[in-house]
Write an enzyme that holds these catalytic residues in place. Structure first.
Site, PDB file in Angstrom:
ATOM      1  N   GLU A  17       0.305   1.746  -7.896  1.00 34.67           N
ATOM      2  CA  GLU A  17       1.224   2.404  -6.959  1.00 34.67           C
ATOM      3  C   GLU A  17       1.140   1.765  -5.595  1.00 34.67           C
ATOM      4  O   GLU A  17       2.158   1.597  -4.901  1.00 34.67           O
ATOM      5  CB  GLU A  17       0.893   3.898  -6.872  1.00 34.67           C
ATOM      6  CG  GLU A  17       1.893   4.725  -6.059  1.00 34.67           C
ATOM      7  CD  GLU A  17       1.519   4.864  -4.589  1.00 34.67           C
ATOM      8  OE1 GLU A  17       2.252   5.549  -3.852  1.00 34.67           O
ATOM      9  OE2 GLU A  17       0.491   4.286  -4.162  1.00 34.67           O
ATOM     10  N   GLU A  18      -0.077   1.419  -5.201  1.00 33.63           N
ATOM     11  CA  GLU A  18      -0.292   0.904  -3.851  1.00 33.63           C
ATOM     12  C   GLU A  18       0.345  -0.468  -3.628  1.00 33.63           C
ATOM     13  O   GLU A  18       0.416  -0.937  -2.496  1.00 33.63           O
ATOM     14  CB  GLU A  18      -1.794   0.830  -3.553  1.00 33.63           C
ATOM     15  CG  GLU A  18      -2.519   2.168  -3.582  1.00 33.63           C
ATOM     16  CD  GLU A  18      -2.153   3.086  -2.428  1.00 33.63           C
ATOM     17  OE1 GLU A  18      -1.265   2.730  -1.626  1.00 33.63           O
ATOM     18  OE2 GLU A  18      -2.760   4.170  -2.332  1.00 33.63           O
ATOM     19  N   ASP A  59      -6.451   9.530  -1.412  1.00 33.44           N
ATOM     20  CA  ASP A  59      -5.309   8.723  -1.835  1.00 33.44           C
ATOM     21  C   ASP A  59      -5.731   7.756  -2.924  1.00 33.44           C
ATOM     22  O   ASP A  59      -6.133   6.645  -2.629  1.00 33.44           O
ATOM     23  CB  ASP A  59      -4.752   7.975  -0.621  1.00 33.44           C
ATOM     24  CG  ASP A  59      -3.548   7.130  -0.955  1.00 33.44           C
ATOM     25  OD1 ASP A  59      -2.946   7.346  -2.029  1.00 33.44           O
ATOM     26  OD2 ASP A  59      -3.212   6.242  -0.156  1.00 33.44           O
ATOM     27  N   HIS A  95      -0.868   8.669  -9.146  1.00 34.28           N
ATOM     28  CA  HIS A  95      -1.347   7.292  -9.287  1.00 34.28           C
ATOM     29  C   HIS A  95      -2.865   7.267  -9.264  1.00 34.28           C
ATOM     30  O   HIS A  95      -3.514   8.032  -8.553  1.00 34.28           O
ATOM     31  CB  HIS A  95      -0.718   6.364  -8.254  1.00 34.28           C
ATOM     32  CG  HIS A  95      -1.218   6.456  -6.853  1.00 34.28           C
ATOM     33  ND1 HIS A  95      -2.323   5.773  -6.410  1.00 34.28           N
ATOM     34  CD2 HIS A  95      -0.735   7.118  -5.766  1.00 34.28           C
ATOM     35  CE1 HIS A  95      -2.497   6.003  -5.117  1.00 34.28           C
ATOM     36  NE2 HIS A  95      -1.557   6.826  -4.700  1.00 34.28           N
TER      37      HIS A  95
END
EC number: 3.4.11.-
Length: 495
Positions: free
Chosen positions: A303-304, A271, A259
């Site tokens: 994605e988050e 991340d 992502h």
């Protein structure tokens, strides 16, 4: 020789028609990809330059993040697209989509003491509500878990078994005016309700320590909680980036994904800048070789906010097209500062959650990568909480690597991998401190070489790999047990 002449003939025909990129002119003369040579193309300086580029994109804008639909993320996907398009080696496209963005902030006070709290994304707002705190039983996944007196109260729920969205909905159905979910492992808790739902109660997450303390106080007396949740919502246009080798068998596609977005709090360099740059570096290195099986790379948006981009992509493929994807490899957080080398548990031997047929073989291949170098590794829960979720739900074999998020490293793991016991794998997880300085250079380099190793193996041959299972639907929800995290959206987004 016949194959080489045929390939050369195809290339010459394309040249005469003026439709072939310069890189493709050399395709017949490139060596077939192999694991050693592809790994040797991976350079730490390229990885660090890449993650620095992503941080620069974030810091070029007031928000200082790369949240989907924002300027920093648009810079990210444009750069990925342009870099790969320039190679001439890939067919590259951007896949537009619209998703609901949410930003929420929470404040929680219990008996006059302020607690550190994070609002769940997509939480309804709460304007400084004050009420007695009550306890849900059994993780709060069923209506019977809520006491009769829940109406008009704020309910405390332990994390685990079902999604945050389910817990919030059950609390709302029980007429709670607010819900507080506390972690079931050490550390703070942030996540998402997965989308808007009028059943949801205003919901925030707190640490395990604070949650256990509140539960103890409720058991021995009355606890009064004041809760404030500020929520914003906005539809945003955003993009996946998909790049597929022009060469190779397009009916036997090897797919890799990461992502490309961050959370609101910071630039998201581990991340998931680490995975984004990891697969991009491998994609660039692959241009020096030819492949037998086509290789497709995906950079997923949003994605988050609930694996939205990867789910959108998989849903866009009918069964025939998806069946061409023989396996999917996911890379989400591969540079954690207090890392552990973790492989998704495809065979289910550690966490009793098996992937579709072929997932075990992917796990074994990554195990061999580490074992051949005498490097320790451990399984991580294959729960579908990162972007492989949409793939395994449609029976695509999946696997990948992960170096850890907010779970605390044990003393045993510190002996195995080094680092500091009692500290999270990534203490800056989902925080503003997730910058280039947060990256463990050894971890990102090793794991990117692991990506190259697997890519080369499968791009050259699928011999011995199980026949692709029939495309269908399967349940990947881990019910009845609590597992450590297996990625980014992985550990704390849903459950």
């Amino acid at each position: 020789m016949k194959t080489q002449l045929l390939s050369l003939g195809v290339a010459l025909t394309a040249i005469s028609q003026g439709v072939i990129a310069e890189d493709a002119l050399n395709w017949p003369f490139k060596p077939l990809v192999n694991a050693d040579d592809l790994q040797n193309k991976i350079k730490l300086k390229d990885l660090m330059a890449g993650v620095q580029k992503l941080q620069d994109f974030a810091y070029a804008h007031p928000e200082k993040n790369r949240v989907f639909g924002g300027a920093g993320h648009k810079d990210t996907v444009d750069w990925i697209y342009n870099e790969l398009k320039a190679t001439g080696y890939y067919d590259v496209k951007m896949q537009p989509q619209v998703h609901l963005w949410s930003h929420a902030e929470a404040a929680v006070n219990a008996n006059g003491k302020d607690l550190t709290a994070s609002a769940m994304s997509y939480s309804p707002p709460a304007d400084k509500i004050t009420a007695e705190l009550v306890l849900a039983k059994n993780m709060g996944c069923n209506a019977t878990d809520y006491p009769e007196g829940t109406k008009g109260k704020i309910v405390l729920i332990e994390r685990g078994v079902c999604s945050f969205g389910e817990k919030s909905a059950q609390a709302g159905d029980a007429k709670a005016i607010g819900a507080i979910v506390y972690n079931n492992v050490p550390g703070s808790l942030a996540g998402t309700l997965g989308g808007l739902d009028n059943r949801h109660a205003p919901t925030a997450g707190i640490s395990q320590a604070d949650g256990k303390n509140l539960a103890s106080l409720v058991a021995s007396g009355k606890v009064t909680v004041t809760m404030n949740v500020i929520s914003k919502f906005e539809n945003r246009t955003t993009w996946n980036v998909i790049a597929e080798t022009k060469g190779g068998d397009h009916n036997n596609v090897i797919m890799l994904g990461s992502h490309s977005d961050s959370v609101d709090a910071g630039p998201g360099i581990n991340d998931n800048g680490s995975g984004t740059i990891g697969i991009m570096t491998v994609a660039k290195a692959l241009t020096n070789f030819k492949v037998n099986n086509a290789v497709r790379f995906g950079w997923w948006t949003a994605e988050e906010f609930g694996l939205l981009g990867s789910t959108f992509y998989v849903d866009s493929l009918d069964d025939r097209e998806l069946h061409k994807v023989k396996l999917y490899l996911n890379f989400d957080m591969i540079g954690s500062p207090n890392f552990a080398n973790q492989i998704y548990d495809g065979d289910g031997s550690a966490y009793n959650m098996t992937g579709p047929a072929g997932s075990a073989e992917i796990e074994y291949l990554f195990e061999k990568f580490f074992d051949d170098q005498g490097i320790p590794h451990q399984p991580t829960a294959f729960t579908g909480r990162s972007d492989y979720s949409a793939f395994i739900k449609r029976n695509v074999p999946a696997g990948g690597l992960f170096t850890g998020a907010e779970v605390v490293k044990t003393a045993e793991q510190a002996k195995l991998f080094g680092g500091e016991a009692g500290v999270a794998y990534d203490k800056n997880y989902h925080g503003k401190g997730d910058t280039v300085d947060n990256i463990n250079k050894g971890a990102i380099y090793l794991n990117t070489r692991g990506i190259a190793y697997a890519t080369a193996q499968y791009a050259s041959s699928l011999r011995g790999f199980p026949t692709r299972p029939k495309t269908g639907k399967r349940d990947v929800s881990p019910r009845g047990q609590s597992m450590p995290g297996g990625g980014c959206g992985h550990h704390s987004v849903f459950m």
